[in-house]
Design a protein around this motif. Structure first.
Motif, PDB file in Angstrom:
ATOM      1  N   GLU A 162     -64.724  13.404  37.974  1.00  0.00           N
ATOM      2  CA  GLU A 162     -65.414  12.203  37.511  1.00  0.00           C
ATOM      3  C   GLU A 162     -64.593  11.554  36.395  1.00  0.00           C
ATOM      4  OE1 GLU A 162     -68.241  11.002  38.809  1.00  0.00           O
ATOM      5  OE2 GLU A 162     -68.298  12.657  40.266  1.00  0.00           O
ATOM      6  N   VAL A 163     -64.261  10.266  36.585  1.00  0.00           N
ATOM      7  CA  VAL A 163     -63.383   9.572  35.637  1.00  0.00           C
ATOM      8  C   VAL A 163     -64.013   8.252  35.213  1.00  0.00           C
ATOM      9  CG1 VAL A 163     -61.122   8.507  35.284  1.00  0.00           C
ATOM     10  CG2 VAL A 163     -61.304  10.618  36.622  1.00  0.00           C
ATOM     11  N   SER A 164     -63.991   8.013  33.893  1.00  0.00           N
ATOM     12  CA  SER A 164     -64.390   6.720  33.336  1.00  0.00           C
ATOM     13  C   SER A 164     -63.278   6.232  32.416  1.00  0.00           C
ATOM     14  CB  SER A 164     -65.694   6.828  32.546  1.00  0.00           C
ATOM     15  OG  SER A 164     -66.772   7.196  33.381  1.00  0.00           O
ATOM     16  N   THR A 165     -63.082   4.921  32.353  1.00  0.00           N
ATOM     17  CA  THR A 165     -62.006   4.358  31.540  1.00  0.00           C
ATOM     18  C   THR A 165     -62.527   3.189  30.709  1.00  0.00           C
ATOM     19  OG1 THR A 165     -61.312   2.783  33.247  1.00  0.00           O
ATOM     20  CG2 THR A 165     -60.286   4.966  33.279  1.00  0.00           C
ATOM     21  N   THR A 166     -61.777   2.848  29.673  1.00  0.00           N
ATOM     22  CA  THR A 166     -62.014   1.613  28.932  1.00  0.00           C
ATOM     23  C   THR A 166     -60.708   0.833  28.869  1.00  0.00           C
ATOM     24  OG1 THR A 166     -61.448   2.562  26.760  1.00  0.00           O
ATOM     25  CG2 THR A 166     -63.748   2.747  27.495  1.00  0.00           C
ATOM     26  N   ALA A 167     -60.826  -0.502  28.759  1.00  0.00           N
ATOM     27  CA  ALA A 167     -59.705  -1.400  28.497  1.00  0.00           C
ATOM     28  C   ALA A 167     -58.624  -1.366  29.562  1.00  0.00           C
ATOM     29  CB  ALA A 167     -59.111  -1.121  27.117  1.00  0.00           C
ATOM     30  N   LEU A 168     -58.999  -1.119  30.818  1.00  0.00           N
ATOM     31  CA  LEU A 168     -58.085  -1.244  31.939  1.00  0.00           C
ATOM     32  C   LEU A 168     -58.543  -2.406  32.817  1.00  0.00           C
ATOM     33  CD1 LEU A 168     -57.385   2.450  33.049  1.00  0.00           C
ATOM     34  CD2 LEU A 168     -56.053   0.994  31.504  1.00  0.00           C
ATOM     35  N   ARG A 169     -57.605  -3.052  33.476  1.00  0.00           N
ATOM     36  CA  ARG A 169     -57.934  -4.215  34.312  1.00  0.00           C
ATOM     37  C   ARG A 169     -58.947  -3.861  35.400  1.00  0.00           C
ATOM     38  NH1 ARG A 169     -55.858  -9.105  35.019  1.00  0.00           N
ATOM     39  NH2 ARG A 169     -54.072  -8.622  33.679  1.00  0.00           N
ATOM     40  N   TYR A 170     -58.768  -2.679  35.974  1.00  0.00           N
ATOM     41  CA  TYR A 170     -59.687  -2.234  37.017  1.00  0.00           C
ATOM     42  C   TYR A 170     -60.438  -1.004  36.481  1.00  0.00           C
ATOM     43  CZ  TYR A 170     -56.353  -5.128  39.508  1.00  0.00           C
ATOM     44  OH  TYR A 170     -55.535  -6.162  39.889  1.00  0.00           O
ATOM     45  N   PRO A 171     -61.603  -1.214  35.872  1.00  0.00           N
ATOM     46  CA  PRO A 171     -62.295  -0.110  35.200  1.00  0.00           C
ATOM     47  C   PRO A 171     -62.824   0.915  36.195  1.00  0.00           C
ATOM     48  CG  PRO A 171     -63.658  -2.087  35.215  1.00  0.00           C
ATOM     49  CD  PRO A 171     -62.317  -2.498  35.730  1.00  0.00           C
ATOM     50  N   ALA A 183     -56.162   5.747  42.162  1.00  0.00           N
ATOM     51  CA  ALA A 183     -56.185   5.239  40.789  1.00  0.00           C
ATOM     52  C   ALA A 183     -54.790   5.018  40.229  1.00  0.00           C
ATOM     53  CB  ALA A 183     -56.972   6.195  39.899  1.00  0.00           C
ATOM     54  N   VAL A 184     -53.867   4.588  41.089  1.00  0.00           N
ATOM     55  CA  VAL A 184     -52.518   4.265  40.616  1.00  0.00           C
ATOM     56  C   VAL A 184     -52.397   2.760  40.391  1.00  0.00           C
ATOM     57  CG1 VAL A 184     -51.514   6.257  41.804  1.00  0.00           C
ATOM     58  CG2 VAL A 184     -51.506   4.017  42.924  1.00  0.00           C
ATOM     59  N   SER A 185     -51.398   2.390  39.575  1.00  0.00           N
ATOM     60  CA  SER A 185     -51.030   0.980  39.352  1.00  0.00           C
ATOM     61  C   SER A 185     -52.154   0.148  38.759  1.00  0.00           C
ATOM     62  CB  SER A 185     -50.526   0.340  40.655  1.00  0.00           C
ATOM     63  OG  SER A 185     -49.364   0.987  41.107  1.00  0.00           O
ATOM     64  N   ASN A 186     -52.927   0.740  37.853  1.00  0.00           N
ATOM     65  CA  ASN A 186     -53.852  -0.028  37.034  1.00  0.00           C
ATOM     66  C   ASN A 186     -53.044  -0.686  35.926  1.00  0.00           C
ATOM     67  OD1 ASN A 186     -56.327  -0.990  35.950  1.00  0.00           O
ATOM     68  ND2 ASN A 186     -57.359   0.907  36.546  1.00  0.00           N
ATOM     69  N   GLN A 187     -53.710  -1.471  35.074  1.00  0.00           N
ATOM     70  CA  GLN A 187     -53.001  -2.145  33.991  1.00  0.00           C
ATOM     71  C   GLN A 187     -53.814  -2.098  32.711  1.00  0.00           C
ATOM     72  OE1 GLN A 187     -51.913  -6.147  34.980  1.00  0.00           O
ATOM     73  NE2 GLN A 187     -50.464  -5.543  36.569  1.00  0.00           N
ATOM     74  N   ALA A 188     -53.142  -1.884  31.588  1.00  0.00           N
ATOM     75  CA  ALA A 188     -53.790  -1.927  30.284  1.00  0.00           C
ATOM     76  C   ALA A 188     -54.063  -3.373  29.893  1.00  0.00           C
ATOM     77  CB  ALA A 188     -52.909  -1.257  29.239  1.00  0.00           C
ATOM     78  N   MET A 189     -55.151  -3.562  29.168  1.00  0.00           N
ATOM     79  CA  MET A 189     -55.563  -4.910  28.770  1.00  0.00           C
ATOM     80  C   MET A 189     -55.256  -5.231  27.316  1.00  0.00           C
ATOM     81  SD  MET A 189     -56.751  -6.218  31.521  1.00  0.00           S
ATOM     82  CE  MET A 189     -57.709  -7.631  30.947  1.00  0.00           C
ATOM     83  N   GLY A 190     -55.053  -4.223  26.485  1.00  0.00           N
ATOM     84  CA  GLY A 190     -54.851  -4.496  25.067  1.00  0.00           C
ATOM     85  C   GLY A 190     -53.965  -3.472  24.412  1.00  0.00           C
ATOM     86  N   ALA A 191     -54.304  -3.091  23.163  1.00  0.00           N
ATOM     87  CA  ALA A 191     -53.463  -2.196  22.380  1.00  0.00           C
ATOM     88  C   ALA A 191     -53.802  -0.729  22.578  1.00  0.00           C
ATOM     89  CB  ALA A 191     -53.570  -2.541  20.901  1.00  0.00           C
ATOM     90  N   SER A 192     -54.899  -0.448  23.287  1.00  0.00           N
ATOM     91  CA  SER A 192     -55.270   0.940  23.549  1.00  0.00           C
ATOM     92  C   SER A 192     -56.195   0.996  24.758  1.00  0.00           C
ATOM     93  CB  SER A 192     -55.942   1.580  22.328  1.00  0.00           C
ATOM     94  OG  SER A 192     -57.194   0.972  22.080  1.00  0.00           O
ATOM     95  N   PHE A 193     -56.302   2.169  25.341  1.00  0.00           N
ATOM     96  CA  PHE A 193     -57.260   2.409  26.414  1.00  0.00           C
ATOM     97  C   PHE A 193     -57.679   3.869  26.318  1.00  0.00           C
ATOM     98  CE2 PHE A 193     -53.350   3.895  28.295  1.00  0.00           C
ATOM     99  CZ  PHE A 193     -53.722   4.939  29.153  1.00  0.00           C
ATOM    100  N   SER A 194     -58.738   4.219  27.029  1.00  0.00           N
ATOM    101  CA  SER A 194     -59.190   5.610  27.013  1.00  0.00           C
ATOM    102  C   SER A 194     -59.548   6.050  28.420  1.00  0.00           C
ATOM    103  CB  SER A 194     -60.389   5.793  26.081  1.00  0.00           C
ATOM    104  OG  SER A 194     -61.536   5.144  26.596  1.00  0.00           O
ATOM    105  N   VAL A 195     -59.446   7.359  28.624  1.00  0.00           N
ATOM    106  CA  VAL A 195     -59.807   7.977  29.901  1.00  0.00           C
ATOM    107  C   VAL A 195     -60.676   9.187  29.604  1.00  0.00           C
ATOM    108  CG1 VAL A 195     -58.965   9.129  31.982  1.00  0.00           C
ATOM    109  CG2 VAL A 195     -57.653   7.229  30.996  1.00  0.00           C
ATOM    110  N   ASP A 196     -61.830   9.241  30.246  1.00  0.00           N
ATOM    111  CA  ASP A 196     -62.728  10.390  30.135  1.00  0.00           C
ATOM    112  C   ASP A 196     -62.795  11.042  31.508  1.00  0.00           C
ATOM    113  OD1 ASP A 196     -64.571  12.260  29.449  1.00  0.00           O
ATOM    114  OD2 ASP A 196     -66.106  10.855  28.768  1.00  0.00           O
ATOM    115  N   ALA A 197     -62.341  12.291  31.610  1.00  0.00           N
ATOM    116  CA  ALA A 197     -62.246  12.970  32.900  1.00  0.00           C
ATOM    117  C   ALA A 197     -62.947  14.315  32.838  1.00  0.00           C
ATOM    118  CB  ALA A 197     -60.784  13.159  33.292  1.00  0.00           C
ATOM    119  N   SER A 198     -63.659  14.643  33.893  1.00  0.00           N
ATOM    120  CA  SER A 198     -64.404  15.899  33.932  1.00  0.00           C
ATOM    121  C   SER A 198     -63.520  17.095  34.254  1.00  0.00           C
ATOM    122  CB  SER A 198     -65.533  15.809  34.968  1.00  0.00           C
ATOM    123  OG  SER A 198     -65.006  15.646  36.283  1.00  0.00           O
TER     124      SER A 198
END
Length: 210
Positions: A162-171, A183-198
């Motif tokens: 189970e994966v949740s993200t913040t600040a990526l083009r395709y959340p 989940a390849v070739s996503n893009q960052a939207m700003g100065a940071s992003f986060s990934v929460d994975a089980s």
């Protein structure tokens, strides 16, 4: 820790020698370089001397100039030379390492080295830097510094991660991921992003284009 080791510590694996300025800058600024067997040949050719060489020495060539570093013979065929170097690092209390030269030349060893990140991420702080990506592994929640447009790929180790993200083009919102290209070739939207994975995931962050 080995008393004579200096930070930052690099392990140079025996894949393709870096050509991109980011891994090369990391190599040039290294305090100590640990080479896995034949990678010492490439480092010597580049004009640098390793702190130590670890492996079974089946591909190592004696340098033309005298080598005053450590030669650590590890003939265990159950472990790759990169695993031998990481095990030695753990035994010597090293807490943080950047791995270079771990991709290219052989696809099987490239994939195996990515698996090694999954095997060791919870024992030692590791980052693998290639000519294209910086690669880390984590389980749970983690934030990363980034820049707008940076390529971000997330590759799970196990099914039903189970994966949740913040600040990526395709959340991703509690998305169940399997080992795949979903989940390849996503893009960052700003100065940071986060990934929460089980469960453990590999995070690939692309280098800037210039």
């Amino acid at each position: 820790m080995e008393n004579s080791l200096k930070q930052p510590i690099i392990i140079l694996a025996n894949g393709a020698f870096p050509t991109h300025h980011i891994p090369l800058d990391i190599l040039k600024k290294a305090g100590s370089v640990i080479c896995t067997d034949g990678s010492a040949n490439s480092l010597n050719a580049y004009g640098m001397t390793p702190f130590s060489v670890i492996g079974d020495f089946d591909s190592y060539k004696e340098p033309k100039l005298p080598f005053s570093g450590k030669k650590i013979l590890e003939s265990d065929q159950d472990n790759t030379d990169l695993e031998k170097a990481l095990n030695w690092s753990l035994e010597n209390g090293i807490e943080k390492i950047t791995i270079l030269g771990a991709t290219g030349l052989r696809e099987d060893l490239t994939l195996a080295n990515h698996y090694i990140l999954l095997d060791y991420y919870d024992q030692i702080e590791l980052e693998m830097v290639t000519d294209h990506f910086s690669i880390t592994c984590h389980n749970g929640q983690k934030s990363y510094d980034t820049f707008p447009g940076q390529i971000i790929s997330i590759l799970p180790q196990r099914f039903n991660t189970e994966v949740s993200t913040t600040a990526l083009r395709y959340p991703l919102n509690n998305m169940s991921l399997n080992p795949s290209a979903k989940a390849v070739s996503n893009q960052a939207m700003g100065a940071s992003f986060s990934v929460d994975a089980s469960k453990p995931v590999l995070i690939f962050r692309g280098h800037p284009e210039n």
